[in-house]
Design a protein around this motif. Structure first.
Motif, PDB file in Angstrom:
ATOM      1  N   TRP A 138       0.675  -1.023   0.181  1.00  0.00           N
ATOM      2  CA  TRP A 138       0.041   0.106   0.043  1.00  0.00           C
ATOM      3  C   TRP A 138       0.801   1.145   0.119  1.00  0.00           C
ATOM      4  CZ3 TRP A 138      -3.346  -1.831   4.381  1.00  0.00           C
ATOM      5  CH2 TRP A 138      -4.510  -2.961   3.997  1.00  0.00           C
ATOM      6  N   ILE A 139       1.918   1.075   0.939  1.00  0.00           N
ATOM      7  CA  ILE A 139       2.723   2.476   1.091  1.00  0.00           C
ATOM      8  C   ILE A 139       3.546   2.779  -0.267  1.00  0.00           C
ATOM      9  CG2 ILE A 139       4.672   3.520   2.309  1.00  0.00           C
ATOM     10  CD1 ILE A 139       3.280   2.517   4.846  1.00  0.00           C
ATOM     11  N   ASP A 140       4.015   1.653  -0.748  1.00  0.00           N
ATOM     12  CA  ASP A 140       4.693   1.793  -2.176  1.00  0.00           C
ATOM     13  C   ASP A 140       3.804   2.247  -3.130  1.00  0.00           C
ATOM     14  OD1 ASP A 140       7.217   0.818  -1.195  1.00  0.00           O
ATOM     15  OD2 ASP A 140       6.579  -1.240  -1.948  1.00  0.00           O
ATOM     16  N   SER A 141       2.655   1.728  -3.170  1.00  0.00           N
ATOM     17  CA  SER A 141       1.696   2.171  -4.114  1.00  0.00           C
ATOM     18  C   SER A 141       1.573   3.756  -4.020  1.00  0.00           C
ATOM     19  CB  SER A 141       0.402   1.631  -4.017  1.00  0.00           C
ATOM     20  OG  SER A 141      -0.461   2.120  -5.065  1.00  0.00           O
ATOM     21  N   MET A 142       1.254   4.273  -2.668  1.00  0.00           N
ATOM     22  CA  MET A 142       0.927   5.595  -2.392  1.00  0.00           C
ATOM     23  C   MET A 142       2.289   6.413  -2.930  1.00  0.00           C
ATOM     24  SD  MET A 142      -0.474   6.220   1.314  1.00  0.00           S
ATOM     25  CE  MET A 142       0.163   4.928   2.249  1.00  0.00           C
ATOM     26  N   ILE A 143       3.523   5.989  -2.760  1.00  0.00           N
ATOM     27  CA  ILE A 143       4.672   6.960  -3.044  1.00  0.00           C
ATOM     28  C   ILE A 143       4.777   7.086  -4.608  1.00  0.00           C
ATOM     29  CG2 ILE A 143       7.231   6.565  -3.075  1.00  0.00           C
ATOM     30  CD1 ILE A 143       7.508   5.164  -0.508  1.00  0.00           C
ATOM     31  N   ALA A 144       4.240   5.808  -5.542  1.00  0.00           N
ATOM     32  CA  ALA A 144       4.213   6.056  -6.898  1.00  0.00           C
ATOM     33  C   ALA A 144       3.356   6.942  -7.268  1.00  0.00           C
ATOM     34  CB  ALA A 144       4.076   4.657  -7.318  1.00  0.00           C
ATOM     35  N   ILE A 178       6.001  11.481   1.850  1.00  0.00           N
ATOM     36  CA  ILE A 178       4.452  11.450   2.026  1.00  0.00           C
ATOM     37  C   ILE A 178       4.011  12.486   3.249  1.00  0.00           C
ATOM     38  CG2 ILE A 178       2.445  10.078   2.588  1.00  0.00           C
ATOM     39  CD1 ILE A 178       3.904   7.702   1.434  1.00  0.00           C
ATOM     40  N   ARG A 179       4.711  12.428   4.322  1.00  0.00           N
ATOM     41  CA  ARG A 179       4.183  13.355   5.534  1.00  0.00           C
ATOM     42  C   ARG A 179       4.491  14.885   4.996  1.00  0.00           C
ATOM     43  NH1 ARG A 179       6.425   9.078   8.488  1.00  0.00           N
ATOM     44  NH2 ARG A 179       8.200  10.011   8.569  1.00  0.00           N
ATOM     45  N   ALA A 180       5.616  15.049   4.579  1.00  0.00           N
ATOM     46  CA  ALA A 180       5.838  16.518   4.249  1.00  0.00           C
ATOM     47  C   ALA A 180       4.914  17.277   3.172  1.00  0.00           C
ATOM     48  CB  ALA A 180       7.505  16.580   3.543  1.00  0.00           C
ATOM     49  N   LEU A 181       4.669  16.145   2.068  1.00  0.00           N
ATOM     50  CA  LEU A 181       3.742  16.609   1.113  1.00  0.00           C
ATOM     51  C   LEU A 181       2.100  16.561   1.387  1.00  0.00           C
ATOM     52  CD1 LEU A 181       3.401  17.446  -1.863  1.00  0.00           C
ATOM     53  CD2 LEU A 181       3.186  14.792  -2.339  1.00  0.00           C
ATOM     54  N   MET A 182       1.834  15.619   2.197  1.00  0.00           N
ATOM     55  CA  MET A 182       0.486  15.490   2.550  1.00  0.00           C
ATOM     56  C   MET A 182      -0.265  16.203   3.863  1.00  0.00           C
ATOM     57  SD  MET A 182      -0.539  14.070  -0.185  1.00  0.00           S
ATOM     58  CE  MET A 182      -2.324  13.795   0.304  1.00  0.00           C
ATOM     59  N   TYR A 183       0.785  16.527   4.768  1.00  0.00           N
ATOM     60  CA  TYR A 183       0.123  17.256   5.822  1.00  0.00           C
ATOM     61  C   TYR A 183      -0.591  18.447   5.767  1.00  0.00           C
ATOM     62  CZ  TYR A 183       2.300  14.759   9.896  1.00  0.00           C
ATOM     63  OH  TYR A 183       2.473  13.825  10.775  1.00  0.00           O
TER      64      TYR A 183
END
Length: 164
Positions: free
Chosen positions: A101-107, A117-122
């Motif tokens: 799931w996390i690899d998919s989110m990263i992509a 992910i945290r820096a972008l999505m907060y």
């Protein structure tokens, strides 16, 4: 008159007609599925307008809509700084599934790792209206992690994201 197997010519013709009709119905069904998928994408774009108006870049809106409900649950837990192990225990799934799931989110987000992910999505999560997030996530509320991201609390959304 029979065809050698006991079937009359009329029966054989009727079976051929039923088969041809079945083929046509299958083709119509496939076409309707493609039309339904196009309509869903169009409605998704319409729904996304609210998120874009809130100041979220369109590519991130597209990424939110591309994520599965399970990825949204994992996203919220990553934003809470949870490890893959913690997420797997909480969601009762193998750690390898969480990694997928996390690899998919990263992509989908176009980042390198969970820190990105945290820096972008907060800031994105702060801007996305709750009702718009529910539509983008496939039914997972924006505050899912706050309410159900701890063990022992019944999760009414489990059926949406859990691979049972």
């Amino acid at each position: 008159m029979t065809d050698g197997t006991g079937n009359t010519a009329e029966t054989v013709a009727l079976e051929a007609a039923v088969y041809a009709l079945s083929e046509k119905l299958d083709a119509i069904d496939a076409r309707l599925e493609r039309m339904d998928a196009k309509l869903e994408r169009m409605l998704g774009l319409y729904d996304a307008i609210g998120i874009i108006a809130a100041g979220v870049p369109p590519r991130l809106v597209a990424a939110l809509y591309a994520m599965t409900p399970a990825e949204h649950v994992a996203l919220q837990m990553v934003l809470d700084n949870r490890s893959n192990r913690e997420i797997s225990v909480c969601l009762d799934v193998p750690e390898a599934q969480v990694k997928t799931w996390i690899d998919s989110m990263i992509a989908k987000l176009g980042v390198k790792d969970r820190r990105d992910i945290r820096a972008l999505m907060y800031p994105v999560m702060a801007k996305v209206p709750a009702a718009d997030y529910i539509r983008a996530s496939g039914g997972i509320p924006k505050d899912w992690n706050d309410k159900y991201g701890v063990g022992g609390i019944p999760d009414p959304f489990r059926r949406i994201y859990h691979p049972d």
